[in-house]
Design an enzyme around this catalytic site. Structure first.
Site, PDB file in Angstrom:
ATOM      1  N   HIS A 118      -5.225  61.038  37.960  1.00 14.88           N
ATOM      2  CA  HIS A 118      -4.879  62.406  37.591  1.00 14.88           C
ATOM      3  C   HIS A 118      -3.377  62.652  37.625  1.00 14.88           C
ATOM      4  O   HIS A 118      -2.939  63.762  37.359  1.00 14.88           O
ATOM      5  CB  HIS A 118      -5.575  63.350  38.559  1.00 14.88           C
ATOM      6  N   ARG A 144      -0.136  52.267  43.017  1.00 15.69           N
ATOM      7  CA  ARG A 144       0.298  53.360  42.148  1.00 15.69           C
ATOM      8  C   ARG A 144       1.767  53.635  42.381  1.00 15.69           C
ATOM      9  O   ARG A 144       2.178  53.865  43.512  1.00 15.69           O
ATOM     10  CB  ARG A 144      -0.524  54.606  42.486  1.00 15.69           C
ATOM     11  N   LYS A 176     -16.643  56.903  40.776  1.00  9.53           N
ATOM     12  CA  LYS A 176     -17.085  58.247  40.427  1.00  9.53           C
ATOM     13  C   LYS A 176     -17.063  58.367  38.913  1.00  9.53           C
ATOM     14  O   LYS A 176     -16.389  57.598  38.237  1.00  9.53           O
ATOM     15  CB  LYS A 176     -16.231  59.300  41.109  1.00  9.53           C
ATOM     16  N   THR A 183      -5.033  54.694  48.458  1.00  6.51           N
ATOM     17  CA  THR A 183      -6.430  55.119  48.386  1.00  6.51           C
ATOM     18  C   THR A 183      -7.140  54.480  47.193  1.00  6.51           C
ATOM     19  O   THR A 183      -8.314  54.140  47.273  1.00  6.51           O
ATOM     20  CB  THR A 183      -6.516  56.662  48.263  1.00  6.51           C
ATOM     21  N   GLU A 215     -16.993  63.406  46.606  1.00  7.93           N
ATOM     22  CA  GLU A 215     -15.810  63.807  47.364  1.00  7.93           C
ATOM     23  C   GLU A 215     -15.401  65.205  46.922  1.00  7.93           C
ATOM     24  O   GLU A 215     -15.616  65.592  45.775  1.00  7.93           O
ATOM     25  CB  GLU A 215     -14.652  62.854  47.075  1.00  7.93           C
ATOM     26  N   GLU A 216     -14.737  65.901  47.841  1.00  6.56           N
ATOM     27  CA  GLU A 216     -14.274  67.254  47.527  1.00  6.56           C
ATOM     28  C   GLU A 216     -13.237  67.253  46.413  1.00  6.56           C
ATOM     29  O   GLU A 216     -12.997  68.273  45.788  1.00  6.56           O
ATOM     30  CB  GLU A 216     -13.714  67.937  48.777  1.00  6.56           C
ATOM     31  N   SER A 217     -12.617  66.101  46.171  1.00  3.03           N
ATOM     32  CA  SER A 217     -11.534  66.006  45.199  1.00  3.03           C
ATOM     33  C   SER A 217     -12.070  65.825  43.776  1.00  3.03           C
ATOM     34  O   SER A 217     -11.548  65.042  43.008  1.00  3.03           O
ATOM     35  CB  SER A 217     -10.632  64.839  45.574  1.00  3.03           C
ATOM     36  N   ARG A 236     -13.011  61.855  37.477  1.00  2.00           N
ATOM     37  CA  ARG A 236     -13.187  63.149  38.150  1.00  2.00           C
ATOM     38  C   ARG A 236     -13.873  64.152  37.242  1.00  2.00           C
ATOM     39  O   ARG A 236     -13.860  64.006  36.019  1.00  2.00           O
ATOM     40  CB  ARG A 236     -11.825  63.725  38.541  1.00  2.00           C
ATOM     41  N   LYS A 241      -5.506  48.663  39.548  1.00  2.25           N
ATOM     42  CA  LYS A 241      -6.508  48.535  40.594  1.00  2.25           C
ATOM     43  C   LYS A 241      -7.411  47.378  40.228  1.00  2.25           C
ATOM     44  O   LYS A 241      -7.756  47.206  39.059  1.00  2.25           O
ATOM     45  CB  LYS A 241      -7.298  49.849  40.633  1.00  2.25           C
ATOM     46  N   THR A 259     -12.010  59.051  53.101  1.00  2.00           N
ATOM     47  CA  THR A 259     -11.608  59.391  51.738  1.00  2.00           C
ATOM     48  C   THR A 259     -11.386  58.123  50.908  1.00  2.00           C
ATOM     49  O   THR A 259     -10.777  57.171  51.382  1.00  2.00           O
ATOM     50  CB  THR A 259     -10.315  60.221  51.795  1.00  2.00           C
TER      51      THR A 259
END
Ligand code: G1P
Ligand code: ZN
Length: 543
Positions: free
Chosen positions: A114, A22, A376, A18, A363-365, A282, A126, A344
């Site tokens: 996170h 990682r 973000k 995503t 996003e909900e996350s 986030r 990334k 997502t």
């Protein structure tokens, strides 16, 4: 300085998830592992001799070693100039901003967001493209394809540079500008929000707690909140970035940001609480004894954007990831704004932002952002809230409740089952897919199924198609259950179940979400056979 060409062999596991590649630190420490990935970026991306390359990470264990290796490979591949944060530190939104500001050819972000850090924990890399955002799928696919055939990489045999010394240095012929990681981003924030108004709010005795979780936002939050906005010293807690985040899990939710949650729900709670994650993209926001879901946060920000100098009269639309609640859609509909549903992952917002179709996205996350960068941005969201609070002079809870009265409330929860056996998780998803066609019009408890599908996204700008982005079950009353397998985990599989119901009646707005959603939660569990297939009685994390 002579370039060394080192023979190597492909690894088969460098497919970015995503948000980038990682893995456990141990995987990254294998000889040539990081080097292969970085060389594949240079082999597949356009020539970098002219514009600079931005490099930095969240300071986690292995950040410094990785940066030294990347700089050597960049120099050996002809890169003329790199911009590096002092100490190897940049938050992810700061990298995005600097790529845009310097019209860089791209950047490397070193983080596992996170996820915990340390020798036995996670690391990540990334590549971001010249728009400042995470590489689009066709770019990551090309990098991955190259990683399956790589047989050599270029590097230099040079000593390590001092990452802590501000100023100009060189790696071979490549100029490296080591800059203060904080000030550019802080300046950008000052352009978007009314700092004088927020300063006055703090002067009036307004109290805030910002939990940096021993991660990258510590120095950013200190500079912005305490130095520039005059919040009292101590407003920022856990503000020193540590390689292992103080053994913590730098994920801003009520479970992992426990110190903040305890304060915000305790007897002498401040007016406003916020936290950010490992790499600073986030955010979680809280009022006194009040938690704001990220989906609601996006909707409230959208509804109040005209109060802020940076967004007044210029918001054209919003996008949210598919599993994010539909709260923002209701605001967009009422205000006559564009509204998009994307898969997502932040990379799917890039084209919409670049083409001016949207201004805000989330996003909900715990991710919220705008066209100011292409990632973000945790502190941005916190400042947006502060500016709204300063303008409206109401509490967080009052603002959200008023929002629900106007637009209705989208009750929302996400249940995560972490580190489940990968095969069982895939079988669970396959079994759901096999049942999808038969679900429409079935009655499940009080709910009638409207549609069931595997989300497929057609990008409206470049027409690219992304398949299998999550199983959606929509009910006739607008409620939804969504199942997805995480693309960021490093251990087994993580099953995410997202549950949402719409409640227009203000008399029903004060329920606990787990209660309000109890029947849908049961339906979600039994429909997928979660207990039988995963052996788990309860989710690992509920947000
Ligand atoms: C998670 C979140 C997703 C976010 C990503 C990177 O991905 O769910 O919204 O974009 O982290 O922060 P997932 O593990 O679900 O694939
Ligand atoms: Zn992050």
């Amino acid at each position: 300085m002579s370039v060394e060409t080192i023979a190597t062999q492909p690894f088969q596991d460098q497919k970015p998830g995503t948000s980038g590649l990682r893995k456990k630190v141990k995987v990254f420490k294998q000889p040539h592992y990081l080097e292969n990935f970085v060389q594949c970026v240079f082999d597949t991306q356009r020539d970098c001799a002219e514009a600079p390359l931005v490099v930095g990470g969240d300071g986690r264990y292995y950040n410094r070693q990785a940066i030294q290796a990347i700089l050597r490979i960049a120099a050996a591949n002809g890169c003329a100039r790199a911009i590096l944060g002092q100490g190897g530190i940049f938050s992810t939104p700061a990298v995005s901003h600097l790529i845009r500001k310097h019209q860089a050819r791209g950047g490397f972000v070193l983080s596992a967001s996170h996820n915990p850090g340390g020798p036995d924990e996670d690391f990540g890399i990334k590549f971001n493209t010249p728009n400042g955002g995470p590489a689009a799928e066709k770019v990551t696919e090309a990098i991955y394809a190259a990683s399956l055939h790589i047989h050599r990489y270029h590097t230099l045999n040079t000593p390590d540079i001092d990452l802590d010394q501000l100023g100009v240095t060189f790696v071979g012929d490549m100029q490296v500008d080591i800059i203060d990681p904080v000030s550019d981003h802080a300046d950008l924030m000052e352009e978007l929000f009314d700092f004088a108004r927020i300063r006055a709010l703090f002067q009036s005795g307004f109290r805030m707690c910002f939990d940096a979780m021993h991660a990258v936002t510590g120095p950013y939050a200190r500079e912005i909140l305490e130095n520039r906005l005059g919040a009292p010293a101590g407003t920022v807690i856990n503000g020193i970035p540590l390689e292992d985040f103080g053994h913590g899990h730098p994920d801003p939710n009520l479970v992992y940001a426990k110190e903040l949650a305890d304060r915000m729900f305790g007897p002498d709670a401040p007016d406003f609480g916020a936290a950010s994650d490992g790499d600073g993209d986030r955010n979680m926001v809280l009022g006194r004894h009040f938690f704001v879901t990220p989906s609601d946060s996006l909707a409230v920000i959208l509804a109040n954007a005209d109060l802020t100098p940076g967004y007044r009269n210029r918001v054209v639309g919003v996008a949210r990831s598919m599993p994010t609640s539909q709260a923002a859609d209701r605001v967009a509909a009422q205000l006559g704004l564009n509204c998009y549903e994307t898969p997502t992952g932040w990379k799917f917002f890039g084209n919409l932002l670049d083409s001016g179709k949207i201004t805000l996205c989330g996003e909900e996350s715990f991710g919220t952002g705008s066209d100011h960068v292409r990632e973000k941005d945790g502190l941005w969201a916190v400042l947006f809230w502060l500016d709204i609070l300063a303008a409206r002079q109401q509490s967080v809870a009052d603002i959200v409740r008023e929002h629900w009265r106007t637009y209705g409330r989208n009750y929302y929860t996400r249940h995560d089952y972490e580190a489940v056996d990968s095969e069982s998780a895939n079988r669970l998803a396959d079994a759901l897919r096999a049942r999808m066609a038969a679900l429409p019009n079935q009655q499940l408890g009080a709910y009638t199924v409207d549609y069931a599908d595997d989300f497929r996204y057609l990008d409206p700008i470049d027409q690219s198609v992304s398949e299998k982005q999550g199983i959606r079950i929509g009910f006739k009353d607008g409620s939804r259950i969504v199942y997805r397998l995480s693309g960021t985990g490093t251990e087994g599989a993580t099953l995410r179940v997202y549950i949402e119901a719409y409640q227009p009646d203000p008399a029903q707005h004060d329920l606990d979400p787990q209660q309000a959603l109890a029947e849908l939660i049961d339906i979600a569990n039994s429909l997928a056979g979660i207990r039988e297939r995963t052996g788990r009685d309860a989710p690992t994390v509920i947000t």
